[in-house]
Write an enzyme that holds these catalytic residues in place. Structure first.
Site, short mmCIF file in Angstrom:
data_model
loop_
_atom_site.label_atom_id
_atom_site.label_comp_id
_atom_site.label_asym_id
_atom_site.label_seq_id
_atom_site.Cartn_x
_atom_site.Cartn_y
_atom_site.Cartn_z
N ASP A 94 -13.52 -9.12 49.86
CA ASP A 94 -12.86 -8.46 48.74
C ASP A 94 -13.90 -7.89 47.79
O ASP A 94 -14.74 -8.61 47.26
CB ASP A 94 -11.96 -9.46 47.99
CG ASP A 94 -10.90 -8.77 47.15
OD1 ASP A 94 -11.23 -7.77 46.49
OD2 ASP A 94 -9.74 -9.22 47.16
N ASP A 129 -11.95 -4.51 51.55
CA ASP A 129 -10.74 -3.76 51.22
C ASP A 129 -11.07 -2.55 50.35
O ASP A 129 -10.45 -1.50 50.46
CB ASP A 129 -9.69 -4.66 50.55
CG ASP A 129 -10.20 -5.38 49.30
OD1 ASP A 129 -11.41 -5.35 49.02
OD2 ASP A 129 -9.37 -6.00 48.60
N HIS A 130 -12.06 -2.68 49.47
CA HIS A 130 -12.51 -1.59 48.61
C HIS A 130 -13.88 -1.97 48.08
O HIS A 130 -14.40 -3.05 48.38
CB HIS A 130 -11.53 -1.33 47.46
CG HIS A 130 -11.18 -2.56 46.70
ND1 HIS A 130 -12.06 -3.21 45.87
CD2 HIS A 130 -10.04 -3.30 46.66
CE1 HIS A 130 -11.50 -4.27 45.35
NE2 HIS A 130 -10.26 -4.37 45.82
N CYS A 157 -6.59 -3.78 44.99
CA CYS A 157 -6.48 -4.66 46.15
C CYS A 157 -5.18 -4.48 46.94
O CYS A 157 -5.20 -4.32 48.16
CB CYS A 157 -6.62 -6.13 45.74
SG CYS A 157 -8.11 -6.51 44.82
#
Length: 494
Positions: free
Chosen positions: A11, A312-313, A51
């Site tokens: 994450d 995710d980013h 998220c």
């Protein structure tokens, strides 16, 4: 026979910590090993931030304009297929260790159903083996209490109070020891569950919280990174209405415990300490990822296991003064993507532009499962075999919604936008990045060949205006081509 699957999501990990300016400051032998033994995609960008939307796109293979889970807490409609529903349809049970940040479709729940009070549910189709949710890590709380930690009871902010430092300063250690951290505990539980299944086929999605803030790490990870080796963030970028709006009110309160949200007031020494703690958290995750890779080796499963790892980013990490992922600039969107497995080329880097919407179709093809025609992503399998697809779009699209139900956001207030116009789409090709804002806000354009940090806005220059027009046309073409295709491949005409 389909391989085992170990699908790992970190994450908020930015790409240059894996292959770029921030790589090598802390040891990351497991990530380096995956790069050496598989294929690295060095230009992968998330399809959405933050998220929840990012994971909705990752797990459905859809752009946000199709799945519509555009904010944390915004539901994804039940009819959308996910990676897990399609694996399950083919007879494979997808196991979840961690969280998906998905909100339930209210059409299938009574109004008082507790599932409607959280956005951290598993994506449809997963079997949740370890309940490790970021804002309600109940099983981990139980573990900490069983180990004798003196936690507040009741915890006033259940998740945030677990990440308080012991001592003064931004490099102070967490209240828990390294062997009891969220990362260590989740890895322990995952290894236990997978070891029980090692004699058969298994399919696992493991989602680590870290290096997501709050930025606090246990010993020794908190002191691992040398601030003298960490490059300074990129300097302040263009004087654009987005920048004015971003700094118009405090934000990123969760960066560390006690932070007032004023990112513009962080001193250079604080910025360096926070960047160092971030890298320490990455090194901690890498250590435990190495335990998983070693377990695959020691149990003879490495050769028949597909390993897919990405974030995710990204994270702004102080670049241009910004922190977090709620942004329109590259560091918040650029993610590492590493794939290793049977038949996958070794030590290959792919520089083509790819998207997180491509991950689900790629995994499905490698697992021998049909890809639903509605998925927007395209399989990366030719890249994995050392070639390239005959036709490749060469574009990545990232979407961000800047509104929030209930009260106007700082972007709505500062930019004079409504909930329907407070959004942006970012299109990147091999050379340029276009940030197209809704509601009449002027665009931004960056030439990444000369300006990889996206600091110099060229949209108002004559040459830039031509590039804006070209990329806007490409953005419109993409939207028209990929508008919801769930049923468009069918016809009831004779």
């Amino acid at each position: 026979m389909a391989p085992n699957l170990l699908f790992v999501t970190l994450d908020q990990l930015r790409a240059d910590a894996v292959f770029g300016a921030l790589h090598g400051i802390v040891p990351t032998p497991a990530l380096d090993r995956l790069r050496a033994e598989g294929v690295s995609f060095t230009n992968c960008f998330t399809a959405a931030v933050p998220c929840g939307p990012a994971r909705a796109s990752l797990l459905t293979g859809l752009y946000a304009f199709n799945h519509r889970g555009i904010r944390n807490g915004t539901p994804v409609a039940r009819h959308h297929a996910t990676l897990a529903t399609e694996l399950r349809r083919a007879g494979t049970e997808p196991l979840l260790f961690g969280y998906c940040d998905m909100a339930a479709d209210p059409s299938e729940h009574p109004p008082d159903d507790p599932d409607l009070a959280t956005y951290e549910l598993p994506a449809r189709g997963f079997r949740e083996i370890v309940e490790m949710r970021f804002e309600a890590p109940l099983a981990w709380i139980g573990h900490l209490r069983s180990r004798g930690y003196d936690l507040p009871s009741p915890l006033p902010q259940r998740w945030f109070d677990l990440y308080q430092p012991v001592g003064d300063g931004l490099r102070a250690p967490a209240l828990y020891r390294a062997e009891d951290s969220d990362t260590a505990w989740l890895t322990d539980r995952t290894l236990e569950a997978l070891d029980a299944r090692r004699d058969g086929a298994w399919c696992a999605h493991l989602t680590y919280i870290r290096p997501h803030p709050p930025l606090v790490a246990p010993e020794p990870w908190n002191r691992l990174a040398d601030t003298a080796r960490i490059p300074a963030p990129a300097p302040a970028g263009p004087d654009h209405p987005f920048r004015t709006a971003w700094f118009s009110a405090p934000a990123q309160h969760g960066l560390f415990r006690g932070f007032d949200g004023r990112c513009d007031r962080l001193a250079p020494a604080q910025v360096a300490d926070l960047r160092a703690t971030y890298l320490g958290l990455l090194a901690e995750v890498d250590h435990h990822l190495g335990r998983l890779l070693d377990w695959l080796d020691s149990t003879g499963q490495a050769g028949r296991t597909l390993v897919v790892l990405l974030s995710d980013h990204g994270e702004m990490l102080g670049d241009q003064g910004y922190w977090g992922k709620d942004n329109v600039l590259g560091p918040a969107h650029h993610v590492p993507l590493l794939i290793r497995g049977p038949g996958v080329a070794s030590g290959r880097e792919v520089a083509d532009m790819v998207s997180t919407v491509d991950v689900a179709p790629t995994i499905l093809e490698l697992m021998g499962v049909d890809v639903p025609p509605a998925m927007d992503g395209a399989s990366l399998v030719p890249f994995l075999h050392g070639t390239a697809p005959e036709v490749w779009r060469g574009l990545s699209l990232t979407e961000i919604d800047l509104s929030q139900p209930g009260a106007p956001t700082r972007f709505e207030r500062a930019l004079g936008l409504t909930p329907l116009t407070a959004n942006a789409a970012i299109l990147r090709d091999a050379t340029h990045s276009l940030v197209h804002f809704n509601g009449g806000v002027p665009p931004m354009l960056f030439d990444r060949r000369r300006d990889p940090a996206e600091c110099h806005d060229l949209a108002s220059t004559p040459q830039g205006a031509a590039e804006v027009a070209r990329l806007r046309a490409a953005l419109l073409d993409l939207r028209m081509t990929r508008a919801d295709r769930r049923l468009t491949h069918l016809s009831h005409l004779p």
